[in-house]
Design a protein around this motif. Structure first.
Motif, mmCIF file in Angstrom:
data_model
loop_
_atom_site.group_PDB
_atom_site.id
_atom_site.type_symbol
_atom_site.label_atom_id
_atom_site.label_comp_id
_atom_site.label_asym_id
_atom_site.label_seq_id
_atom_site.Cartn_x
_atom_site.Cartn_y
_atom_site.Cartn_z
ATOM 1 N N ARG A 1 35.064 14.939 1.107
ATOM 2 C CA ARG A 1 34.619 15.905 0.107
ATOM 3 C C ARG A 1 35.558 17.104 0.027
ATOM 4 N N TYR A 2 35.993 17.614 1.148
ATOM 5 C CA TYR A 2 36.890 18.785 1.156
ATOM 6 C C TYR A 2 38.254 18.423 0.572
ATOM 7 N N ALA A 3 38.788 17.261 0.999
ATOM 8 C CA ALA A 3 40.101 16.840 0.490
ATOM 9 C C ALA A 3 40.029 16.568 -1.010
ATOM 10 N N CYS A 4 38.916 16.016 -1.460
ATOM 11 C CA CYS A 4 38.756 15.754 -2.893
ATOM 12 C C CYS A 4 38.680 17.068 -3.678
ATOM 13 N N ALA A 5 37.963 18.059 -3.132
ATOM 14 C CA ALA A 5 37.847 19.356 -3.805
ATOM 15 C C ALA A 5 39.211 20.034 -3.921
ATOM 16 N N ARG A 6 40.022 19.921 -2.875
ATOM 17 C CA ARG A 6 41.349 20.521 -2.926
ATOM 18 C C ARG A 6 42.215 19.847 -3.983
ATOM 19 N N ALA A 7 42.106 18.516 -4.088
ATOM 20 C CA ALA A 7 42.899 17.799 -5.095
ATOM 21 C C ALA A 7 42.468 18.197 -6.501
ATOM 22 N N LEU A 8 41.167 18.367 -6.704
ATOM 23 C CA LEU A 8 40.690 18.779 -8.032
ATOM 24 C C LEU A 8 41.105 20.211 -8.352
ATOM 25 N N ALA A 9 41.029 21.092 -7.356
ATOM 26 C CA ALA A 9 41.441 22.486 -7.588
ATOM 27 C C ALA A 9 42.927 22.567 -7.914
ATOM 28 N N ALA A 10 43.728 21.717 -7.244
ATOM 29 C CA ALA A 10 45.179 21.735 -7.486
ATOM 30 C C ALA A 10 45.537 21.174 -8.854
ATOM 31 N N ALA A 11 44.610 20.412 -9.459
ATOM 32 C CA ALA A 11 44.885 19.832 -10.786
ATOM 33 C C ALA A 11 44.682 20.835 -11.904
ATOM 34 N N HIS A 12 44.121 22.029 -11.605
ATOM 35 C CA HIS A 12 43.910 23.101 -12.584
ATOM 36 C C HIS A 12 43.130 22.589 -13.798
ATOM 37 N N LEU A 13 42.026 21.944 -13.529
ATOM 38 C CA LEU A 13 41.176 21.446 -14.607
ATOM 39 C C LEU A 13 40.453 22.610 -15.277
ATOM 40 N N PRO A 14 40.342 22.612 -16.599
ATOM 41 C CA PRO A 14 39.739 23.760 -17.307
ATOM 42 C C PRO A 14 38.295 24.023 -16.893
ATOM 43 N N PHE A 15 37.510 22.950 -16.664
ATOM 44 C CA PHE A 15 36.087 23.167 -16.351
ATOM 45 C C PHE A 15 35.871 23.661 -14.919
ATOM 46 N N LEU A 16 36.951 23.690 -14.130
ATOM 47 C CA LEU A 16 36.837 24.229 -12.778
ATOM 48 C C LEU A 16 37.558 25.575 -12.645
ATOM 49 N N ALA A 17 37.993 26.114 -13.739
ATOM 50 C CA ALA A 17 38.736 27.385 -13.687
ATOM 51 C C ALA A 17 37.835 28.495 -13.173
ATOM 52 N N GLY A 18 38.338 29.289 -12.274
ATOM 53 C CA GLY A 18 37.602 30.404 -11.701
ATOM 54 C C GLY A 18 36.644 30.022 -10.582
ATOM 55 N N ARG A 19 36.579 28.738 -10.222
ATOM 56 C CA ARG A 19 35.691 28.309 -9.145
ATOM 57 C C ARG A 19 36.412 28.399 -7.811
ATOM 58 N N SER A 20 35.669 28.846 -6.793
ATOM 59 C CA SER A 20 36.243 28.885 -5.450
ATOM 60 C C SER A 20 36.275 27.462 -4.881
ATOM 61 N N LEU A 21 37.014 27.281 -3.782
ATOM 62 C CA LEU A 21 37.107 25.967 -3.162
ATOM 63 C C LEU A 21 35.740 25.512 -2.652
ATOM 64 N N GLY A 22 34.950 26.466 -2.144
ATOM 65 C CA GLY A 22 33.609 26.110 -1.679
ATOM 66 C C GLY A 22 32.727 25.620 -2.804
ATOM 67 N N GLU A 23 32.835 26.270 -3.964
ATOM 68 C CA GLU A 23 32.037 25.839 -5.115
ATOM 69 C C GLU A 23 32.474 24.460 -5.608
ATOM 70 N N VAL A 24 33.771 24.207 -5.568
ATOM 71 C CA VAL A 24 34.265 22.881 -5.980
ATOM 72 C C VAL A 24 33.761 21.807 -5.011
ATOM 73 N N CYS A 25 33.702 22.120 -3.722
ATOM 74 C CA CYS A 25 33.141 21.167 -2.735
ATOM 75 C C CYS A 25 31.696 20.833 -3.078
ATOM 76 N N HIS A 26 30.931 21.839 -3.437
ATOM 77 C CA HIS A 26 29.531 21.606 -3.772
ATOM 78 C C HIS A 26 29.407 20.783 -5.051
ATOM 79 N N ILE A 27 30.280 21.033 -6.006
ATOM 80 C CA ILE A 27 30.267 20.266 -7.250
ATOM 81 C C ILE A 27 30.577 18.787 -6.977
ATOM 82 N N VAL A 28 31.540 18.534 -6.090
ATOM 83 C CA VAL A 28 31.872 17.142 -5.713
ATOM 84 C C VAL A 28 30.677 16.455 -5.081
ATOM 85 N N GLN A 29 29.983 17.182 -4.217
ATOM 86 C CA GLN A 29 28.808 16.607 -3.552
ATOM 87 C C GLN A 29 27.733 16.227 -4.570
#
Length: 275
Positions: free
Chosen positions: A14-42
């Motif tokens: 989950r953490y590695a996936c969140a980092r990969a998504l954050a690094a992709a600079h997806l528009p719907f994840l803009a402004g989200r912290s890494l912790g929030e992206v982890c929760h979204i993946v879950q």
């Protein structure tokens, strides 16, 4: 959208996936912290069915193992696209018998649910395919009415354990009687046997024959005769013995052991004069 179209596989954690998504600079994840992206993946994996798993990677849900198994379960066939070898797939009869054998040897401890399919492969060289029997998950298969007489699932800690059902325990006990019970049954059958006339004639013949041979011996006494003390056979030979009547040697044991009836004496019959 672009990830689904390209069939990109994300890291399985989950953490590695969140980092990969954050690094992709997806528009719907803009402004989200890494912790929030982890929760979204879950949430996307466990509840929303947006993401799923395939070969240890996170993929779009429509490409995941769960969807492949759903389609295979509807067709009641193995998930061929997920199968990586040519091992034979167990049918319903084989699955029941193999599962009963596995649980019979596990005792009350049972078998952890994740180990069931592995034991099928290692012990019987068979693949237990839940989709071939109409289910998407192995836990659902083992709770099917076709297996309720063989096993039950019990929660223990963070997992489930498969144990032999009480109904199946009684059947296994009847099939595998203890050696003592088998011996008792044989003894009862022997004791209940009534000898035939021919067997009685044979027994009488051999009994009379044995009585006229060396086999027919008298039993030895239960308590052996104890020898009394005696002097050497040459002691006092040819000499005059000055013994008192009280010094005479008992010859009771000698008389009983001697092959001749002659009585041995070690003192004169007449009393000696001691003046």
């Amino acid at each position: 959208g672009s990830y689904q179209n390209r069939g990109v596989r994300l890291p399985g954690g989950r953490y590695a996936c969140a980092r990969a998504l954050a690094a992709a600079h997806l528009p719907f994840l803009a402004g989200r912290s890494l912790g929030e992206v982890c929760h979204i993946v879950q949430l996307a994996v466990s509840q929303r069915q947006v993401l799923g798993y395939l070969d240890g990677h996170v993929v779009p849900y429509f490409q995941s193992e769960a969807v492949v198994k759903q389609h295979s379960a509807v067709l009641q066939q193995p998930a061929w696209s997920l199968k990586k070898d040519t091992m034979a797939v167990a049918d319903l009869a084989q699955a029941r018998e193999c599962l009963r054998a596995i649980l019979a040897g596990s005792g009350e401890a049972g078998v952890p649910l994740p180990n069931v399919k592995r034991l099928f492969r290692s012990r019987f060289q068979l693949e237990l395919s839940e989709t071939a029997l109409g289910h998407c998950r192995i836990s659902d298969l083992l709770q099917d009415e076709r297996f309720v007489d063989i096993c039950t699932l019990q929660p223990r800690g963070n997992t489930y354990v498969v144990v032999l059902s009480q109904r199946s325990v009684s059947e296994v006990g009847a099939d595998f009687a203890s050696p003592d019970e088998e011996i008792d049954e044989e003894a009862c059958s022997v004791s209940d046997h009534t000898p035939t006339k021919h067997e009685e004639e044979q027994h009488s013949f051999w009994q009379s024959f044995a009585a006229r041979t060396f086999i027919h011996l008298k039993s030895s006494p239960a308590t052996p005769v104890r020898r009394s003390s005696s002097v050497p056979k040459d002691h006092g030979f040819g000499q005059n013995l000055d013994l008192s009547p009280s010094d005479s040697v008992s010859t009771e044991a000698t008389e009983s052991d001697s092959p001749t009836p002659r009585r041995l004496r070690f003192c004169p019959d007449e009393p000696l004069s001691l003046d």
